[in-house]
Design a protein around this motif. Structure first.
Motif, PDB file in Angstrom:
ATOM      1  N   ARG A 275       0.838  -1.200   0.000  1.00  0.00           N
ATOM      2  CA  ARG A 275       0.000   0.000   0.000  1.00  0.00           C
ATOM      3  C   ARG A 275       0.878   1.258   0.000  1.00  0.00           C
ATOM      4  O   ARG A 275       2.000   1.226   0.492  1.00  0.00           O
ATOM      5  CB  ARG A 275      -0.883   0.039   1.251  1.00  0.00           C
ATOM      6  N   GLU A 276       0.343   2.360  -0.524  1.00  0.00           N
ATOM      7  CA  GLU A 276       1.045   3.642  -0.446  1.00  0.00           C
ATOM      8  C   GLU A 276       0.837   4.285   0.909  1.00  0.00           C
ATOM      9  O   GLU A 276       1.638   5.113   1.345  1.00  0.00           O
ATOM     10  CB  GLU A 276       0.572   4.578  -1.558  1.00  0.00           C
ATOM     11  N   GLN A 277      -0.247   3.908   1.573  1.00  0.00           N
ATOM     12  CA  GLN A 277      -0.561   4.397   2.914  1.00  0.00           C
ATOM     13  C   GLN A 277      -1.465   3.377   3.582  1.00  0.00           C
ATOM     14  O   GLN A 277      -2.089   2.560   2.911  1.00  0.00           O
ATOM     15  CB  GLN A 277      -1.245   5.760   2.848  1.00  0.00           C
ATOM     16  N   PHE A 278      -1.510   3.430   4.894  1.00  0.00           N
ATOM     17  CA  PHE A 278      -2.427   2.553   5.632  1.00  0.00           C
ATOM     18  C   PHE A 278      -2.846   3.248   6.918  1.00  0.00           C
ATOM     19  O   PHE A 278      -2.226   4.227   7.342  1.00  0.00           O
ATOM     20  CB  PHE A 278      -1.813   1.176   5.909  1.00  0.00           C
ATOM     21  N   ILE A 279      -3.895   2.734   7.512  1.00  0.00           N
ATOM     22  CA  ILE A 279      -4.410   3.286   8.758  1.00  0.00           C
ATOM     23  C   ILE A 279      -3.843   2.478   9.926  1.00  0.00           C
ATOM     24  O   ILE A 279      -4.018   1.262   9.983  1.00  0.00           O
ATOM     25  CB  ILE A 279      -5.956   3.242   8.807  1.00  0.00           C
ATOM     26  N   LEU A 280      -3.166   3.164  10.816  1.00  0.00           N
ATOM     27  CA  LEU A 280      -2.708   2.559  12.056  1.00  0.00           C
ATOM     28  C   LEU A 280      -3.875   2.676  13.033  1.00  0.00           C
ATOM     29  O   LEU A 280      -4.334   3.783  13.338  1.00  0.00           O
ATOM     30  CB  LEU A 280      -1.477   3.307  12.576  1.00  0.00           C
ATOM     31  N   GLN A 281      -4.386   1.549  13.473  1.00  0.00           N
ATOM     32  CA  GLN A 281      -5.573   1.533  14.336  1.00  0.00           C
ATOM     33  C   GLN A 281      -5.234   2.023  15.745  1.00  0.00           C
ATOM     34  O   GLN A 281      -4.092   1.949  16.184  1.00  0.00           O
ATOM     35  CB  GLN A 281      -6.167   0.125  14.397  1.00  0.00           C
ATOM     36  N   ALA A 282      -6.243   2.490  16.451  1.00  0.00           N
ATOM     37  CA  ALA A 282      -6.059   3.024  17.807  1.00  0.00           C
ATOM     38  C   ALA A 282      -5.370   2.010  18.724  1.00  0.00           C
ATOM     39  O   ALA A 282      -4.496   2.372  19.513  1.00  0.00           O
ATOM     40  CB  ALA A 282      -7.404   3.445  18.385  1.00  0.00           C
ATOM     41  N   ALA A 283      -5.738   0.752  18.622  1.00  0.00           N
ATOM     42  CA  ALA A 283      -5.155  -0.284  19.481  1.00  0.00           C
ATOM     43  C   ALA A 283      -3.674  -0.515  19.167  1.00  0.00           C
ATOM     44  O   ALA A 283      -2.943  -1.047  20.003  1.00  0.00           O
ATOM     45  CB  ALA A 283      -5.920  -1.586  19.322  1.00  0.00           C
ATOM     46  N   GLN A 284      -3.238  -0.117  17.979  1.00  0.00           N
ATOM     47  CA  GLN A 284      -1.845  -0.319  17.578  1.00  0.00           C
ATOM     48  C   GLN A 284      -0.952   0.863  17.955  1.00  0.00           C
ATOM     49  O   GLN A 284       0.266   0.737  17.935  1.00  0.00           O
ATOM     50  CB  GLN A 284      -1.755  -0.517  16.062  1.00  0.00           C
ATOM     51  N   SER A 285      -1.554   2.003  18.272  1.00  0.00           N
ATOM     52  CA  SER A 285      -0.766   3.216  18.476  1.00  0.00           C
ATOM     53  C   SER A 285      -0.624   3.552  19.957  1.00  0.00           C
ATOM     54  O   SER A 285      -1.364   3.052  20.804  1.00  0.00           O
ATOM     55  CB  SER A 285      -1.405   4.395  17.736  1.00  0.00           C
ATOM     56  N   LYS A 286       0.314   4.428  20.250  1.00  0.00           N
ATOM     57  CA  LYS A 286       0.568   4.825  21.635  1.00  0.00           C
ATOM     58  C   LYS A 286      -0.573   5.671  22.188  1.00  0.00           C
ATOM     59  O   LYS A 286      -1.049   5.447  23.282  1.00  0.00           O
ATOM     60  CB  LYS A 286       1.881   5.600  21.725  1.00  0.00           C
ATOM     61  N   GLY A 287      -0.996   6.638  21.440  1.00  0.00           N
ATOM     62  CA  GLY A 287      -1.989   7.584  21.927  1.00  0.00           C
ATOM     63  C   GLY A 287      -3.420   7.098  21.868  1.00  0.00           C
ATOM     64  O   GLY A 287      -4.335   7.830  22.247  1.00  0.00           O
ATOM     65  N   GLY A 288      -3.635   5.900  21.386  1.00  0.00           N
ATOM     66  CA  GLY A 288      -4.989   5.379  21.281  1.00  0.00           C
ATOM     67  C   GLY A 288      -5.817   6.085  20.225  1.00  0.00           C
ATOM     68  O   GLY A 288      -7.039   6.111  20.301  1.00  0.00           O
ATOM     69  N   LYS A 289      -5.134   6.678  19.224  1.00  0.00           N
ATOM     70  CA  LYS A 289      -5.828   7.344  18.119  1.00  0.00           C
ATOM     71  C   LYS A 289      -5.398   6.704  16.808  1.00  0.00           C
ATOM     72  O   LYS A 289      -4.252   6.288  16.665  1.00  0.00           O
ATOM     73  CB  LYS A 289      -5.456   8.832  18.066  1.00  0.00           C
TER      74      LYS A 289
END
Length: 188
Positions: free
Chosen positions: A61-75
């Protein structure tokens, strides 16, 4: 708390060269590339799945969505992949099975996802072997932000790319050295 060391291009090449001697060379090189060219945290890299990065037909992909559960800030946030990183991920994709989108992108020795701590340890082991005592899992992220800042990308855009809520957080990531200071005064 001491900030993670930023690495220059020669130091990054040394790290990538060292990864070639490791037990999982392509995986480890790709993890380093994701850190330096997408600016992801170790926790975020550990949580990536095949489906995050690869389309169903196996293209990156050229871009993807990092889900809230995957990120530090929960966003959630969008992660953009440049051509160099997409090439690296494509080469890595040739070495793994892409048929299960829920499968971890980077499997640990035991199979399954790395934990955030184990991913941090992988970075520390690699950097220590390369002689970088102040480098950590955050070095790629700091280098990513610093490089973009040095190329004139504004701090507001950097904050968005990094997933920071406040630009003051992003500003602390930007490394300043004597060469940059000398170049800045030449702009007058």
């Amino acid at each position: 708390m001491r900030q993670a060391q930023t690495l220059n291009e020669a130091q990054l090449r040394r790290v990538l060269h060292y990864c070639r001697s490791r037990r999982h060379p392509t995986r480890d090189q790709t993890i380093i590339m994701v850190s330096f060219y997408a600016g992801l945290r170790a926790k975020e890299i550990a949580a990536l799945t095949v489906g995050d990065v690869f389309e169903d037909e196996g293209t990156v992909r050229e871009q993807f969505i990092l889900q809230a559960a995957q990120s530090k800030g929960g966003k959630t946030r969008t992660v953009y992949l440049n051509q160099r990183l997409r090439r690296s991920l494509s080469e890595y994709g040739d070495t793994i099975r892409l048929n299960d989108p829920a499968r971890p992108l980077f499997e640990s020795q035991k199979g399954g996802h790395f934990s955030a701590n184990t991913m941090c340890q992988l970075f520390l082991d690699i950097y220590k072997a390369c002689g970088f005592k102040d480098a950590s899992s955050h070095s790629g992220r700091r280098t990513y932000i610093t490089r973009l800042a040095n190329k004139g990308v504004g701090v507001r855009l950097l904050a968005e790319l990094a997933g920071h809520s406040h630009i003051s957080t992003t500003q602390r990531y930007i490394d300043v050295n004597a060469e940059q200071l000398a170049g800045a005064v030449e702009l007058l």
